[in-house]
Design an enzyme around this catalytic site. Sequence first.
Site, PDB file in Angstrom:
ATOM      1  N   MET A  34       0.842  -1.197   0.000  1.00 25.70           N
ATOM      2  CA  MET A  34       0.000   0.000   0.000  1.00 25.70           C
ATOM      3  C   MET A  34       0.880   1.252   0.000  1.00 25.70           C
ATOM      4  SD  MET A  34      -3.450  -0.911   2.009  1.00 25.70           S
ATOM      5  CE  MET A  34      -2.859  -0.694   3.664  1.00 25.70           C
ATOM      6  N   HIS A  93       9.183  -3.499   3.328  1.00 30.53           N
ATOM      7  CA  HIS A  93       8.768  -3.751   1.942  1.00 30.53           C
ATOM      8  C   HIS A  93       9.980  -4.144   1.093  1.00 30.53           C
ATOM      9  CE1 HIS A  93       5.566  -0.672   3.139  1.00 30.53           C
ATOM     10  NE2 HIS A  93       4.845  -1.725   2.810  1.00 30.53           N
ATOM     11  N   MET A 116       8.855  -2.391  11.483  1.00 29.94           N
ATOM     12  CA  MET A 116       8.641  -1.307  10.520  1.00 29.94           C
ATOM     13  C   MET A 116       7.210  -1.357  10.006  1.00 29.94           C
ATOM     14  SD  MET A 116      11.828  -0.193   8.661  1.00 29.94           S
ATOM     15  CE  MET A 116      13.394  -0.072   9.491  1.00 29.94           C
TER      16      MET A 116
END
Length: 283
Positions: A30, A37, A184
Amino acid sequence: MEVFRDIDSLGNYLSAHRCQGRSTGLVPTMGALHQGHLSLLSNALEENDIVICSVYVNPTQFNNAEDLENYPRQEAEDLRILEQNGCHAVFVPDDEIMYVEDPVIRIGFGDMEGIMEGEFRPGHFNGVAMVVAKLLNAVNPDRAYFGQKDLQQFLLIERMVKDLGFRTKLRCIPIYREETGLAMSSRNLRLSQEEKNRAVNIYKMLSRSAKMLESGERWEEVHKEGINFLRENGLEPEYFEAVSAQTLARQTNVFDKNRVALCVAAYVGKIRLIDNLILGGSL
Ligand code: AMP
């Protein structure tokens, strides 16, 4: 790096690569990208010839309008980060592309969503499953990468892939943490420094609880202490559960054969954070 905003042009690009016999990996996100990520991306780059990241804030998985409104968005910065890190293609659809019409079908997961995120965010997993199914159909990747950070999400998607017969193989990548232990998350961008200092107690609590369980303490006691520890450190816990890291069933005897995951959701001020720890390592 190629940037696609519609499904047909992405499909043409992927067909051309597939004709050449190249394998494909998908990393759904997102946006508001961080090292977590990028850890998914680097795993995908190792295992596939072509890696596609999607960046799409999916409205149907938000059960709270304010949360959707305030979700961090930074498309230009995300594209720069992905390009710098060797991503081959990015899919950045908008709502009209992803939801041509409001879906009438609903995807349910029975008992697997009766606890934790499913319990406290009604409708959340219907939205997640819907968008992941759409992405898997649009990309049809050989492999797709998800984070252990969202453990319940991963297990539900794994189940959906099995039940609906998607051919994609799934990978679950361990949680990437800051040096302080804080997992995170894009939502960390919304924390003040003072709130971040408080948030590190989530992982502290999980580590303490794991040690207590390993030294033979009963789950009921560990649960009570964990909740108190969070409250004493200025956090508002929503749930703290010990579940099977396969079926998500609640575990009372944490030394069962099944891998046990300690999963927590807690508010730091207005921001809701989740984290988990699997006793004995990652999935
Ligand atoms: P999101 O953009 O938050 O929807 O996350 C996209 C993917 O990245 C999901 O599969 C998450 O589980 C994964 N992810 C998010 N944070 C982390 C992290 N700290 N470590 C590893 N994976 C993560």
